[in-house]
Design an enzyme around this catalytic site. Structure first.
Site, PDB file in Angstrom:
ATOM      1  N   LEU A 163      -4.273   6.163  -5.128  1.00  0.00           N
ATOM      2  CA  LEU A 163      -4.016   5.353  -5.241  1.00  0.00           C
ATOM      3  C   LEU A 163      -3.670   5.680  -6.798  1.00  0.00           C
ATOM      4  O   LEU A 163      -2.429   5.496  -7.317  1.00  0.00           O
ATOM      5  CB  LEU A 163      -3.437   3.984  -3.724  1.00  0.00           C
ATOM      6  CG  LEU A 163      -2.858   2.895  -4.955  1.00  0.00           C
ATOM      7  CD1 LEU A 163      -1.168   3.377  -4.155  1.00  0.00           C
ATOM      8  CD2 LEU A 163      -3.393   1.733  -4.538  1.00  0.00           C
TER       9      LEU A 163
ATOM     10  N   ASP B  37     -20.182  -1.406  -8.542  1.00  0.00           N
ATOM     11  CA  ASP B  37     -21.038  -1.626  -6.371  1.00  0.00           C
ATOM     12  C   ASP B  37     -20.058  -2.952  -5.811  1.00  0.00           C
ATOM     13  O   ASP B  37     -20.440  -4.258  -6.266  1.00  0.00           O
ATOM     14  CB  ASP B  37     -22.378  -1.732  -6.016  1.00  0.00           C
ATOM     15  CG  ASP B  37     -22.672  -1.354  -4.695  1.00  0.00           C
ATOM     16  OD1 ASP B  37     -21.489  -1.814  -4.089  1.00  0.00           O
ATOM     17  OD2 ASP B  37     -23.863  -1.555  -4.315  1.00  0.00           O
ATOM     18  N   VAL B  38     -19.581  -3.262  -5.473  1.00  0.00           N
ATOM     19  CA  VAL B  38     -18.828  -4.509  -4.676  1.00  0.00           C
ATOM     20  C   VAL B  38     -19.321  -5.124  -4.637  1.00  0.00           C
ATOM     21  O   VAL B  38     -18.728  -6.509  -4.319  1.00  0.00           O
ATOM     22  CB  VAL B  38     -17.666  -4.045  -4.005  1.00  0.00           C
ATOM     23  CG1 VAL B  38     -16.365  -3.048  -4.438  1.00  0.00           C
ATOM     24  CG2 VAL B  38     -17.698  -3.117  -2.829  1.00  0.00           C
TER      25      VAL B  38
ATOM     26  N   LYS C 212      -1.833  -3.564   0.001  1.00  0.00           N
ATOM     27  CA  LYS C 212      -2.070  -3.971   1.871  1.00  0.00           C
ATOM     28  C   LYS C 212      -2.784  -2.787   2.287  1.00  0.00           C
ATOM     29  O   LYS C 212      -3.906  -2.131   1.566  1.00  0.00           O
ATOM     30  CB  LYS C 212      -0.539  -3.443   2.289  1.00  0.00           C
ATOM     31  CG  LYS C 212      -0.303  -1.930   1.932  1.00  0.00           C
ATOM     32  CD  LYS C 212       1.231  -1.667   2.849  1.00  0.00           C
ATOM     33  CE  LYS C 212       1.143  -0.929   4.402  1.00  0.00           C
ATOM     34  NZ  LYS C 212       0.374   0.285   4.307  1.00  0.00           N
TER      35      LYS C 212
ATOM     36  N   ASP D 221       3.848  -4.797  -2.193  1.00  0.00           N
ATOM     37  CA  ASP D 221       4.931  -4.156  -0.896  1.00  0.00           C
ATOM     38  C   ASP D 221       5.759  -2.757  -1.567  1.00  0.00           C
ATOM     39  O   ASP D 221       6.651  -3.205  -2.392  1.00  0.00           O
ATOM     40  CB  ASP D 221       5.532  -4.657  -0.498  1.00  0.00           C
ATOM     41  CG  ASP D 221       6.145  -3.776   1.500  1.00  0.00           C
ATOM     42  OD1 ASP D 221       6.687  -2.824   0.665  1.00  0.00           O
ATOM     43  OD2 ASP D 221       6.801  -4.557   2.181  1.00  0.00           O
ATOM     44  N   HIS D 222       5.388  -1.660  -2.256  1.00  0.00           N
ATOM     45  CA  HIS D 222       6.239  -0.587  -2.615  1.00  0.00           C
ATOM     46  C   HIS D 222       7.495  -0.494  -2.042  1.00  0.00           C
ATOM     47  O   HIS D 222       8.528  -0.246  -2.988  1.00  0.00           O
ATOM     48  CB  HIS D 222       5.454   0.689  -2.653  1.00  0.00           C
ATOM     49  CG  HIS D 222       5.419   1.340  -1.378  1.00  0.00           C
ATOM     50  ND1 HIS D 222       5.187   1.169  -0.126  1.00  0.00           N
ATOM     51  CD2 HIS D 222       5.830   2.600  -1.161  1.00  0.00           C
ATOM     52  CE1 HIS D 222       5.344   2.572  -0.062  1.00  0.00           C
ATOM     53  NE2 HIS D 222       5.690   3.486  -0.351  1.00  0.00           N
TER      54      HIS D 222
ATOM     55  N   HIS E 115       6.575  -3.363   5.151  1.00  0.00           N
ATOM     56  CA  HIS E 115       8.315  -2.323   4.797  1.00  0.00           C
ATOM     57  C   HIS E 115       8.916  -2.883   5.871  1.00  0.00           C
ATOM     58  O   HIS E 115       9.782  -3.152   5.512  1.00  0.00           O
ATOM     59  CB  HIS E 115       7.883  -1.090   4.616  1.00  0.00           C
ATOM     60  CG  HIS E 115       6.716  -0.769   4.197  1.00  0.00           C
ATOM     61  ND1 HIS E 115       5.972  -0.916   3.281  1.00  0.00           N
ATOM     62  CD2 HIS E 115       6.249   0.350   4.298  1.00  0.00           C
ATOM     63  CE1 HIS E 115       4.580  -0.069   2.417  1.00  0.00           C
ATOM     64  NE2 HIS E 115       4.660   0.588   3.649  1.00  0.00           N
TER      65      HIS E 115
ATOM     66  N   LYS F 265       5.233   8.747  12.627  1.00  0.00           N
ATOM     67  CA  LYS F 265       4.650   9.799  12.080  1.00  0.00           C
ATOM     68  C   LYS F 265       5.511  11.103  12.340  1.00  0.00           C
ATOM     69  O   LYS F 265       5.026  10.875  13.870  1.00  0.00           O
ATOM     70  CB  LYS F 265       3.143   9.751  12.231  1.00  0.00           C
ATOM     71  CG  LYS F 265       2.072   9.041  11.466  1.00  0.00           C
ATOM     72  CD  LYS F 265       2.429   7.942   9.481  1.00  0.00           C
ATOM     73  CE  LYS F 265       1.560   7.925   9.108  1.00  0.00           C
ATOM     74  NZ  LYS F 265       1.852   8.217   7.644  1.00  0.00           N
TER      75      LYS F 265
ATOM     76  N   LYS G 274      11.547  13.249   6.941  1.00  0.00           N
ATOM     77  CA  LYS G 274      11.055  12.300   6.660  1.00  0.00           C
ATOM     78  C   LYS G 274      12.651  11.732   6.045  1.00  0.00           C
ATOM     79  O   LYS G 274      13.927  12.125   5.392  1.00  0.00           O
ATOM     80  CB  LYS G 274      10.592  12.730   4.892  1.00  0.00           C
ATOM     81  CG  LYS G 274      10.628  11.516   3.993  1.00  0.00           C
ATOM     82  CD  LYS G 274       9.719  10.440   4.571  1.00  0.00           C
ATOM     83  CE  LYS G 274       9.337   8.872   3.065  1.00  0.00           C
ATOM     84  NZ  LYS G 274       8.194   8.449   4.038  1.00  0.00           N
TER      85      LYS G 274
HETATM   86  C1  BG6 Z   1       2.781   3.114   2.926  1.00  0.00           C
HETATM   87  C2  BG6 Z   1       1.930   3.396   4.957  1.00  0.00           C
HETATM   88  O1  BG6 Z   1       2.585   2.165   3.060  1.00  0.00           O
HETATM   89  O2  BG6 Z   1       3.994   3.629   3.241  1.00  0.00           O
HETATM   90  C3  BG6 Z   1       1.790   5.395   4.840  1.00  0.00           C
HETATM   91  O3  BG6 Z   1       0.182   3.375   4.277  1.00  0.00           O
HETATM   92  C4  BG6 Z   1       3.154   5.394   5.056  1.00  0.00           C
HETATM   93  O4  BG6 Z   1       0.564   5.332   5.844  1.00  0.00           O
HETATM   94  C5  BG6 Z   1       3.657   5.271   3.183  1.00  0.00           C
HETATM   95  O5  BG6 Z   1       3.205   7.545   4.379  1.00  0.00           O
HETATM   96  C6  BG6 Z   1       5.343   5.760   3.561  1.00  0.00           C
HETATM   97  O6  BG6 Z   1       5.810   5.410   2.277  1.00  0.00           O
HETATM   98  P1  BG6 Z   1       7.356   6.094   1.904  1.00  0.00           P
HETATM   99  O7  BG6 Z   1       7.382   5.328   0.542  1.00  0.00           O
HETATM  100  O8  BG6 Z   1       6.352   7.228   1.350  1.00  0.00           O
HETATM  101  O9  BG6 Z   1       8.374   6.110   2.719  1.00  0.00           O
END
Ligand code: BG6
Length: 482
Positions: free
Chosen positions: A17, A87-88, A149, A178-179, A241, A337, A342
């Site tokens: 990440l 080491d946590v 998360k 939460d992206h 999400h 998945k 996509k």
């Molecule tokens: C993440 C999940 O939060 O979101 C992944 O852990 C997933 O499994 C990803 O692939 C999807 O994000 P995005 O931005 O590619 O739609």
């Protein structure tokens, strides 16, 4: 707004990440002058890296995500990075980390401001939070924490984690990231709803028949089988999400656009979230698992996946609220998945209106979140030569140049953390409601497992299990995106 001085500690500094998202995002902020010159970043992880090696990694991460890089800027940026092997579980390591943070604070005049970022495996979150408190890692300026998360794996564990974190940080200083809340089209939901009379006036349960949220992925679980076995699609995608998107769609209008008003409106909505009972779950929820093909593994053959696993790689379901503009309107969702392509999209399906032309369809409003960003409204008009009605899309599109300019979600959200804006982060009260809902579904599925019921199997690169076409409240409903 220019940031204030800070020493940032990234737990998980050698991780995927940090490499793919955080370092490039931080560089972009730096390039735009959105990071104060007085900043230092400590990357921590178990591996015995040196400061120099971390800087090389940061530089590689930026090169991998940028077609053009100003090398002088990148070198200057990377010089702010320091590595601490950590080491946590080791108390002494937290002491060393604290000393390094203090030393850098003095060197960079960071005014005692600390930002901790938990970017490692979630099983370590609680332990780190506890050590931040026990070894007093917080300082005299602001102290903020960003938590990736999943925040817990059910309500009880989320509550425990929250208690550990709130021992050192107040709710206002906790940024549960939460992206999806950093995505352009997710951020576009409220302006779309609130600024267009055309849309604002129909945003209610009199006009909207249902809403459909689809977060479809083309990829499988890849190398993340081990993590996925502990989460499944429900915890991985729905608990965060999908629920955040649904909340933005269904919440009452906020009084204002500040963080407090937004969270208050979300909370108001979520207090009326209907937790489905067993019968409703059986009727309106479907879990699935992808099969293999000549070229691909089935989920059950993926590395680190139990051969008899019941973990779902697909889920479809329904959410309803008792109150709010969309009270009792079914909000359907599905995510999986290895689906056809996509595609993250929202379809707002309006009710039919009887008319003199007979067969005309209803209007739909569609928001495409990824990969191409757009909004379109399907409308009816006349066919040119024949009688009858034709359907067209009115579109709100971005040019290629505009798409280029749209910052990555992480870049936006990191900036929000620096300037202390928690509007687009998950408040504890929201998370609690989401977990209550998820726990109910998980409990029902556990009961099904005991009865020997398995997730529905689905062929890869289609639209998930067929059973997902039967989750609707009425026979006149179907997925708009097929
Ligand atoms: C993440 C999940 O939060 O979101 C992944 O852990 C997933 O499994 C990803 O692939 C999807 O994000 P995005 O931005 O590619 O739609």
């Amino acid at each position: 707004m220019k940031n204030i001085p800070v020493v940032m500690v990234i737990f998980g500094g050698s991780g995927d990440l940090a490499h793919r998202k955080l370092y490039p995002a931080l560089f972009n902020l730096y390039e735009q002058g959105l990071i104060h010159d007085n900043f230092a970043i400590i990357g921590t992880a178990r591996r015995p890296w040196s400061h120099e090696y971390l800087r090389e990694q940061v530089s590689d991460a930026v090169h991998e995500t940028h077609s053009e890089v100003n090398e002088n800027d990148l070198a200057a940026f990377a010089s702010h990075f320091y590595y601490q092997s950590h080491d946590v579980t080791n108390v002494e390591h937290y002491e060393t980390l604290k000393n390094l943070a203090q030393e850098l604070d003095d060197r960079y005049s960071a005014q005692g401001n600390r930002l901790f970022y938990l970017a490692m495996a979630p099983r370590f979150f609680e332990q780190i939070a506890q050590h931040i408190n026990d070894q007093n890692l917080t300082s005299t300026g602001f102290n903020r924490i960003v938590v990736e998360k999943p925040f817990g794996r059910d309500l009880a564990s989320a509550q425990e984690l929250n208690e550990q974190i709130t021992a050192s940080f107040s709710e206002d200083d906790i940024f549960r990231i939460d992206h999806y809340l950093g995505k352009e089209m997710v951020q576009n939901i409220l302006p779309l709803r609130l600024t267009n009379p055309l849309i604002k006036n129909i945003w209610n349960n009199v006009n909207i028949k249902n809403i459909q949220v689809t977060l479809a992925e083309h990829l499988g679980v890849e190398a993340r089988g081990g993590y996925y076995e502990t989460s499944g699609a429900l915890r991985d995608m729905v608990q965060n999400h999908i629920f955040q998107i649904i909340t933005l769609l269904a919440m009452p209008e906020p009084k204002d656009l500040d963080s407090k008003s937004i969270h208050a409106a979300k909370q108001e909505l979520l207090s009326s979230l209907i937790i489905p009972d067993e019968k409703e779950i059986a009727q309106h929820f479907v879990r699935g698992q992808y099969l293999g093909s000549d070229m691909t593994f089935a989920y059950l053959q993926e590395p680190n996946v139990a051969p008899d696993s019941n973990t779902e790689t697909f889920v479809a379901g329904e959410v309803k609220f008792k109150q709010g503009p969309l009270a009792e309107v079914p909000i359907y969702f599905r995510t999986g998945k290895e689906m056809r392509e996509k595609k993250n999209r929202i379809d707002i399906v309006l009710k039919h209106m009887s008319n003199q032309y007979g067969q005309a369809h209803s209007n739909n409003i569609t928001i495409i979140i990824d990969p191409d960003m757009q909004i379109f409204i399907t409308i009816n008009g006349k066919k040119i030569t024949e009688t009858g009605i034709r359907r067209e899309n009115l579109g709100y599109l971005f040019s290629a140049a505009e798409q280029e300019k749209i910052p990555d979600g992480y870049e936006r959200l990191l900036h929000d953390v620096f300037v202390n804006d928690s509007t687009n982060f998950t408040h504890w009260s929201e998370l609690k409601s989401y977990w209550k809902f998820i726990d109910a579904i998980e409990a029902a599925w556990q009961r099904e497992n005991k009865q020997g019921k398995k997730p529905e199997q689905y062929l890869p690169y289609r639209m998930g299990p067929k059973a997902a076409n039967q989750i609707f409240d009425s026979a006149t409903e179907h997925w708009i995106y097929e």
